[in-house]
Enzyme design. Structure first.
Site, short mmCIF file in Angstrom:
data_model
loop_
_atom_site.label_atom_id
_atom_site.label_comp_id
_atom_site.label_asym_id
_atom_site.label_seq_id
_atom_site.Cartn_x
_atom_site.Cartn_y
_atom_site.Cartn_z
CG HIS A 99 -1.94 1.07 1.23
ND1 HIS A 99 -3.29 0.81 1.24
CD2 HIS A 99 -1.83 2.42 1.21
CE1 HIS A 99 -3.97 1.95 1.25
NE2 HIS A 99 -3.09 2.95 1.24
CG HIS A 115 -1.15 6.83 -1.74
ND1 HIS A 115 -2.44 6.92 -2.24
CD2 HIS A 115 -1.28 6.33 -0.49
CE1 HIS A 115 -3.30 6.52 -1.32
NE2 HIS A 115 -2.62 6.15 -0.25
N GLY A 170 -4.84 15.66 -1.72
CA GLY A 170 -5.72 16.50 -2.53
C GLY A 170 -7.04 16.81 -1.88
CB THR A 174 -9.39 10.93 -1.62
OG1 THR A 174 -9.09 10.48 -0.30
CG2 THR A 174 -10.71 11.66 -1.62
CE1 TYR A 191 -8.91 6.13 -0.11
CE2 TYR A 191 -10.32 7.88 0.72
CZ TYR A 191 -9.18 7.11 0.84
OH TYR A 191 -8.32 7.33 1.88
CG ASP A 199 -1.63 5.27 3.66
OD1 ASP A 199 -1.68 5.37 2.42
OD2 ASP A 199 -2.51 5.72 4.41
#
Length: 408
Positions: free
Chosen positions: A79, A81, A87, A117, A148, A302
Site C-alpha cells: 500500500h 501512493h 488532494g 481519494t 476510493y 501508506d
C-alpha cells in the site's frame, strides 16, 4: 545539462549484474536457517548452504562478508501512493510521487501502488506508468486498479480486463468503506466489484483481491461480513487495511480473520497523535498477545498518502504524510521490544507474498527472486538487494531514480 557532482548511480534497466556470494549471514527465510552462505545469480537465489565454495576466478562475481548480520527477505509493501496521494484540501495538498530510494531505504524491494481519494486528477494510467517506471529502476512493482470511488476507475473500462490485460495490475484498491469520502457502496455494489476482481484474478493467475480502505465510520467491517454471509466469494478476496485506526475496528478485524480474511495494519508516522488508534507495533503486539493468527496479518506503510484529521463537519484540521520508512521502523521497533524475528518477519514478507500470490517473493529459497535485506545488530537496514542488485550497501544509498539527487 551536465551531471550533478555526487549524483547517485541511475539504473536504466533491471540487469542483475555480477554473481553475488553472501558469506556467513544469519539467515531468516523467514524461518531461521542459521548461519549460511547465499549465492545470487541472474537476479535469483541460486543456492543457500552452510558453506558454499568460492566463486571460480574465471567467473565475474563478488563476495561479501556478512558475518554478524541477519539476512532476511526484502520487505513487501502492499500500500504505497506511488504517484502521490492527498488532494482533500485542494490542489496544493497533492502529495509528490515516491522516488526509488524512498522505498529502498525502507528495505522495500516489492511495492504495490494505490490511488486514494483522488481518482479524478490522478488516474490508473498514471499509476501503471509509474509502476512500470519503478520496474525499470530495478524494483519489483505492481498496482491496483481503482480508487476510493465507485464506479471503479479503470484503464480498459473493466476491472476484469484490467486484471487480464494489464500486467502490473493484481487487484482492486483502495476501495473505501465506512468513510465520508467513499462512494457509500451498497452490498450489491461491493459484491459486483469483488466478483470481477476474483474472476479476473483467476483468468490472469493473479491475486484478484479487493484492498479495502477502512474509515472511522461506525459501520466498520459490517459490509464485509455481509458479503461473506451472502455470497460464494472466498474470504481471501477481501483485504481491509487501516484496521488499527481505532480500537473498535481493530477488534472487528480480529474477529474477521476467523472467517478466512487477512487484514492489514498501517504504520502511521510515530509523531502522529494516536488518539484512539494503535501504532502498528502496538497493534502487532496486541495481535500476538491475543493469540490471533499471525499468518492472517500484514503491515503496510501508506507511503506518500495524505493522513488528514477531520472535524465533525468534515473539514481538515490537521494533516500528515505517510512515509515508506515507517514499515521498516515498525519491524525494528518490534525487535527492540523483544519479539522473535522469525515470528514477526512474515507480517512484512511471506504473508504479503502469499496473499498477493507472488510465489517468487517473500522467502529466501533457491529459485526465488534475489530480494534481500541485511539487518544490523539493532534491526536497522544495513543493506538492500533488489533482483540481484545492491541498492543500499553499508547503510548508504548507492542507487537511486533518474530524478533523485544526492543530498551533498
Amino acid at each position: 545539462m551536465a551531471a550533478t557532482a555526487g549524483a547517485f548511480e541511475h539504473v536504466p534497466s533491471a540487469s542483475p549484474g555480477l554473481l553475488q556470494l553472501l558469506r556467513g549471514a544469519e539467515v531468516f527465510a523467514p524461518a531461521p536457517l542459521g548461519t549460511c552462505d547465499v549465492l545470487l545469480a541472474a537476479g535469483k537465489i541460486a543456492a543457500i548452504a552452510r558453506q558454499l565454495p568460492a566463486l571460480p576466478p574465471e567467473l565475474a562475481g563478488e563476495e561479501h562478508d556478512l558475518r554478524g548480520r541477519r539476512l532476511v527477505p526484502g520487505l513487501i509493501d502492499a500500500h504505497v501512493h506511488l504517484i502521490g496521494g492527498g488532494g482533500e484540501a485542494g490542489p496544493s495538498t497533492r502529495v509528490p510521487p515516491v522516488g526509488l530510494s524512498q522505498l529502498s531505504r525502507a528495505g522495500i524491494t516489492t511495492v504495490v501502488g494505490v490511488l486514494g481519494t483522488d481518482g479524478t486528477t490522478r488516474t490508473v494510467a498514471d499509476l501503471v506508468a509509474r509502476t512500470l517506471g519503478l520496474r525499470d529502476e530495478g524494483l519489483s512493482a505492481y498496482c491496483y486498479t481503482g480508487s476510493y470511488e465507485l464506479p471503479v476507475p479503470t484503464l480498459t473500462g473493466s476491472v476484469r480486463r484490467d486484471l487480464v490485460y494489464i500486467d502490473p495490475i493484481i487487484g482492486v484498491g483502495e476501495l473505501a468503506l465506512s468513510d465520508h469520502r467513499s462512494s457509500q457502496p451498497t452490498l450489491d455494489e461491493l459484491l459486483r466489484v469483488a466478483a470481477d476482481a476474483h474472476v479476473g484474478g483467476m483468468m490472469a493467475n493473479k491475486a484478484g483481491i479487493v484492498h479495502l480502505h477502512m474509515g472511522d465510520g461506525l459501520r466498520g467491517l459490517d459490509l464485509v461480513r455481509r458479503a461473506l454471509d451472502t455470497s460464494e466469494l472466498p474470504p481471501r478476496v477481501f483485504h481491509p487495511t487501516h484496521v488499527n485506526r481505532n480500537r473498535r475496528l481493530f477488534a472487528e478485524a480480529g474477529e474477521l480473520v476467523a472467517r478466512g480474511c487477512s487484514v492489514d495494519v498501517t504504520a502511521f508516522p510515530p509523531e502522529d497523535d494516536p488518539g484512539d488508534s494503535l501504532y502498528a507495533a502496538d497493534a502487532i503486539d496486541r495481535w500476538i498477545a491475543q493469540g490471533l493468527p499471525v499468518s492472517r496479518l500484514t503491515c503496510s506503510s501508506d507511503g506518500a498518502g495524505c493522513m488528514p484529521v477531520f472535524d465533525a463537519h468534515g473539514h481538515i484540521c490537521a494533516m500528515d504524510v505517510g512515509r515508506p520508512t515507517t514499515l521498516s521502523d515498525t519491524l525494528t521497533e518490534l525487535l527492540a521490544r523483544g519479539h522473535d524475528l522469525a515470528v514477526v518477519l512474515p507480517i512484512f514478507t511471506s504473508n504479503v507474498a502469499g496473499l498477493l500470490r507472488l510465489s517468487h517473493k517473500g522467502r529466501l529459497t533457491p529459485g526465488a527472486d534475489a530480494d534481500l535485506v541485511v539487518l544490523d545488530d539493532h534491526g536497522h537496514i544495513a543493506g538492500v538487494i533488489a533482483r540481484g542488485r545492491w541498492l543500499i550497501r553499508g547503510g548508504q544509498t548507492v542507487v537511486c531514480g533518474p530524478f533523485e539527487r544526492s543530498a551533498t
